[in-house]
Design a protein around this motif. Structure first.
Motif, PDB file in Angstrom:
ATOM      1  N   VAL A  74       0.806  -1.108   0.109  1.00 43.05           N
ATOM      2  CA  VAL A  74      -0.003  -0.032   0.012  1.00 43.05           C
ATOM      3  C   VAL A  74       0.776   1.396   0.030  1.00 43.05           C
ATOM      4  CG1 VAL A  74      -2.136  -0.927   0.866  1.00 43.05           C
ATOM      5  CG2 VAL A  74      -0.544  -0.152   2.683  1.00 43.05           C
ATOM      6  N   LEU A  77       1.762   1.943  -3.670  1.00 44.44           N
ATOM      7  CA  LEU A  77       0.729   2.333  -4.461  1.00 44.44           C
ATOM      8  C   LEU A  77       0.539   3.837  -4.272  1.00 44.44           C
ATOM      9  CD1 LEU A  77      -2.048  -0.600  -3.629  1.00 44.44           C
ATOM     10  CD2 LEU A  77      -0.466  -0.128  -5.620  1.00 44.44           C
ATOM     11  N   LYS A  78       0.576   4.305  -2.970  1.00 44.88           N
ATOM     12  CA  LYS A  78       0.253   5.533  -2.484  1.00 44.88           C
ATOM     13  C   LYS A  78       1.451   6.358  -3.272  1.00 44.88           C
ATOM     14  CE  LYS A  78      -1.605   4.804   1.710  1.00 44.88           C
ATOM     15  NZ  LYS A  78      -1.422   4.807   3.379  1.00 44.88           N
ATOM     16  N   SER A  81       0.745   6.754  -6.786  1.00 48.28           N
ATOM     17  CA  SER A  81      -0.571   7.353  -7.264  1.00 48.28           C
ATOM     18  C   SER A  81      -1.333   6.087  -8.032  1.00 48.28           C
ATOM     19  CB  SER A  81      -0.434   8.573  -8.065  1.00 48.28           C
ATOM     20  OG  SER A  81       0.129   9.458  -7.535  1.00 48.28           O
ATOM     21  N   ASN A  83      -4.102   3.162  -7.281  1.00 45.31           N
ATOM     22  CA  ASN A  83      -5.100   2.590  -6.341  1.00 45.31           C
ATOM     23  C   ASN A  83      -5.854   1.602  -6.837  1.00 45.31           C
ATOM     24  OD1 ASN A  83      -6.706   4.009  -8.271  1.00 45.31           O
ATOM     25  ND2 ASN A  83      -7.544   5.400  -7.008  1.00 45.31           N
ATOM     26  N   ARG A 106      -6.854  -2.964   1.635  1.00 47.33           N
ATOM     27  CA  ARG A 106      -8.319  -2.058   1.608  1.00 47.33           C
ATOM     28  C   ARG A 106      -8.231  -1.274   3.254  1.00 47.33           C
ATOM     29  NH1 ARG A 106     -11.876  -0.284  -1.568  1.00 47.33           N
ATOM     30  NH2 ARG A 106     -13.578  -0.641   0.116  1.00 47.33           N
ATOM     31  N   TYR A 109      -5.569   1.190   3.222  1.00 43.36           N
ATOM     32  CA  TYR A 109      -5.555   1.958   2.207  1.00 43.36           C
ATOM     33  C   TYR A 109      -6.801   1.849   1.406  1.00 43.36           C
ATOM     34  CZ  TYR A 109      -3.933   4.525  -2.011  1.00 43.36           C
ATOM     35  OH  TYR A 109      -3.921   5.226  -3.281  1.00 43.36           O
ATOM     36  N   GLU A 111      -8.784   3.643  -0.434  1.00 45.10           N
ATOM     37  CA  GLU A 111      -9.038   4.019  -1.735  1.00 45.10           C
ATOM     38  C   GLU A 111      -8.483   3.073  -2.721  1.00 45.10           C
ATOM     39  OE1 GLU A 111      -7.269   6.098   0.613  1.00 45.10           O
ATOM     40  OE2 GLU A 111      -8.971   7.467   0.716  1.00 45.10           O
ATOM     41  N   CYS A 112      -7.933   2.111  -2.350  1.00 43.66           N
ATOM     42  CA  CYS A 112      -7.458   0.884  -3.233  1.00 43.66           C
ATOM     43  C   CYS A 112      -8.236  -0.202  -3.267  1.00 43.66           C
ATOM     44  CB  CYS A 112      -5.967   0.593  -2.826  1.00 43.66           C
ATOM     45  SG  CYS A 112      -5.831  -0.935  -1.951  1.00 43.66           S
TER      46      CYS A 112
END
Ligand code: PNS
Length: 163
Positions: A74, A77-78, A81, A83, A106, A109, A111-112
């Motif tokens: 995660v 991923l952040k 950018s 998701n 999830r 994070y 948003e993913c």
């Protein structure tokens, strides 16, 4: 705009992985293939080798790049950018761990999301660990990996390399 990540060990990349990457690249704007770097886990191919093999195998896909991550997926991923996580499901035995990872990711994070593609029937029985085992035992791997990977396996397992 779908910026997605396909994480994995890729030790080594198989025809099943490559098929999934090609299929995912067709609907993603950008797809980062992220090789996990876990120094406490012994791999047959080094991080550099795994990245190099992937980069060579995916050179024809303009929206696909290869990178690596260590630590939490995660966080990577952040940082990128992204998701959406893309993963393959070979059969139902892959599901429990995949669902667990997706839910944990999830939770950390929200948003993913994770999107699974069913492995093509030609590759549903293929795994990197069996590729390594068959190669170590002197069996044929041409129907499981690209010729370049088969050659790398042969080099890796040659008596000269083992010295
Ligand atoms: O190819 P693999 O070995 O099935 O890939 C597994 C991988 C790399 C996707 C998974 O182990 C992973 O995401 N590791 C990163 C560590 C992490 O984020 N763990 C916490 C929740 S799953």
């Amino acid at each position: 705009m779908i910026r997605a990540c396909y994480p994995g060990s890729f030790d080594p990349v198989t025809l099943g992985h490559l098929d999934l990457i090609e299929r995912a690249a067709a609907f993603c704007s950008e797809l980062v293939v992220a090789v996990i770097h876990n120094p406490s886990k012994k791999t047959m191919f080094s991080l550099e080798e795994r990245q190099q093999i992937l980069t060579q195998s995916l050179a024809h896909l303009s929206n696909v790049s290869v990178d690596y991550f260590s630590g939490l997926l995660v966080d990577f991923l952040k940082q990128r950018s992204a998701n959406l996580v893309v993963r393959g499901l070979r059969d139902s035995s892959d599901a429990p761990i995949e669902f667990q990872m997706a839910r944990l990711n999830r939770q950390m994070y929200p948003e993913c999301d994770t999107l699974w593609l069913a492995s093509d029937g030609r590759y549903a029985h293929v795994s990197s660990s069996f590729v390594r085992e068959i190669a170590r035992l002197g069996g044929p791997v041409q129907h499981l990996v690209t010729p370049a990977v088969a050659e790398r396996l042969a080099q890796k397992l040659s008596p000269k390399e083992a010295l």
